[in-house]
Design an enzyme around this catalytic site. Structure first.
Site, PDB file in Angstrom:
ATOM      1  N   GLU A   2     -62.016  60.896 -31.608  1.00 44.21           N
ATOM      2  CA  GLU A   2     -60.982  61.299 -30.664  1.00 44.21           C
ATOM      3  C   GLU A   2     -61.489  60.888 -29.293  1.00 44.21           C
ATOM      4  O   GLU A   2     -62.403  61.513 -28.749  1.00 44.21           O
ATOM      5  CB  GLU A   2     -60.721  62.804 -30.714  1.00 44.21           C
ATOM      6  CG  GLU A   2     -59.623  63.227 -29.740  1.00 44.21           C
ATOM      7  CD  GLU A   2     -59.513  64.741 -29.557  1.00 44.21           C
ATOM      8  OE1 GLU A   2     -58.663  65.161 -28.741  1.00 44.21           O
ATOM      9  OE2 GLU A   2     -60.281  65.481 -30.198  1.00 44.21           O
TER      10      GLU A   2
ATOM     11  N   ASP B 113     -55.272  59.442 -19.625  1.00 38.66           N
ATOM     12  CA  ASP B 113     -54.797  59.047 -18.304  1.00 38.66           C
ATOM     13  C   ASP B 113     -54.130  57.679 -18.446  1.00 38.66           C
ATOM     14  O   ASP B 113     -54.750  56.728 -18.916  1.00 38.66           O
ATOM     15  CB  ASP B 113     -55.993  58.952 -17.349  1.00 38.66           C
ATOM     16  CG  ASP B 113     -55.573  58.741 -15.902  1.00 38.66           C
ATOM     17  OD1 ASP B 113     -54.491  58.162 -15.659  1.00 38.66           O
ATOM     18  OD2 ASP B 113     -56.345  59.133 -15.011  1.00 38.66           O
TER      19      ASP B 113
ATOM     20  N   THR C   4     -51.874  69.993 -28.273  1.00 41.30           N
ATOM     21  CA  THR C   4     -52.924  70.323 -27.324  1.00 41.30           C
ATOM     22  C   THR C   4     -52.337  71.148 -26.182  1.00 41.30           C
ATOM     23  O   THR C   4     -51.113  71.295 -26.046  1.00 41.30           O
ATOM     24  CB  THR C   4     -53.548  69.048 -26.740  1.00 41.30           C
ATOM     25  OG1 THR C   4     -52.561  68.375 -25.943  1.00 41.30           O
ATOM     26  CG2 THR C   4     -54.023  68.109 -27.836  1.00 41.30           C
TER      27      THR C   4
END
Length: 233
Positions: free
Chosen positions: A42, A116, A192
């Site tokens: 991840e 991002d 999340t």
């Protein structure tokens, strides 16, 4: 550094499931997990919510959350230790140096969750689906392995699809609205903290899953100025 961050950094120094800039780990992750199970990464894992959740569901696979920010890794590492998840670990390192920590074909899958998108002009080279990163992934992924991107950024989603086409990758799944037909299940259904926040704001969630080509990843002419970045990794 704030007091809370300092406490977290001190804590992960003693966590057995956190490796910080480890040396001589390349090709030896089976020694960390004490098994030969497939490895899933991840990348830019933040608090490691995907790694922990996947580790709970798939005990016959190993999961490694990778991030440079130790104070974020702390949350996932602490949870994994508390639950005794021996198939979940964390690597504190720069993703741009990922091939320093994994050997050829040592990784079986990659998840990139709400990274991002680097939307400012000239920052495209920092996107985790930019060809310069795919070039690195190609060095550690087993051929045919999947790279999964989940994002709320339409720009990053479109950029990734364009890159997949340019590099002649194999596109497995392309979902322009993950929640368009209800809540997804399985790995795609893991939410999340940031995803819940994005959904509360009414944002669309995108998902793409693809595999890299057998031929070497190259930089298209439009990214010629980024060539030095690839050579320097």
């Amino acid at each position: 550094m704030g007091h809370k961050k300092l406490i977290k950094f001190q804590a992960i120094d003693g966590y057995t499931n956190v490796l910080q800039y480890p040396e001589d780990i390349k090709g030896r992750w089976h020694e960390v997990f004490h098994n030969q199970h497939p490895i899933t990464l991840e990348l830019a894992c933040g608090k490691g919510e995907y790694s922990v959740n996947l580790g709970r569901e798939h005990k016959n696979r190993n999961f490694i959350g990778v991030d440079i920010k130790g104070n974020r890794i702390y949350t996932g590492a602490k949870a994994a230790l508390a639950e005794g998840l021996q198939n979940v670990a964390f690597l504190r390192a720069q993703i741009g140096h990922i091939n320093t920590y994994f050997a050829e074909a040592e990784v079986n899958e990659i998840w990139i969750i709400f990274p991002d998108p680097f939307l400012k002009k000239g920052k495209e080279k920092n996107r985790l689906t930019h060809p310069r990163f795919l070039h690195l992934y190609q060095q550690i992924l087993k051929p045919g392995s999947k790279i999964n991107l989940k994002t709320d950024s339409k720009e990053l989603y479109d950029f990734t699809l364009e890159t997949i086409n340019e590099q002649e990758c194999t596109l497995h799944t392309n979902i322009a609205d993950v929640y368009g037909q209800g809540k997804p299940s399985g790995a795609l259904g893991i939410q999340t903290f940031y995803e819940k926040m994005h959904l509360a704001e009414g944002r669309t969630i995108y998902f793409v899953s693809f595999s890299l080509p057998s031929k070497q990843i190259i930089l298209p002419p439009r990214f010629a100025k980024h060539e030095q970045a690839i050579e320097g990794e």
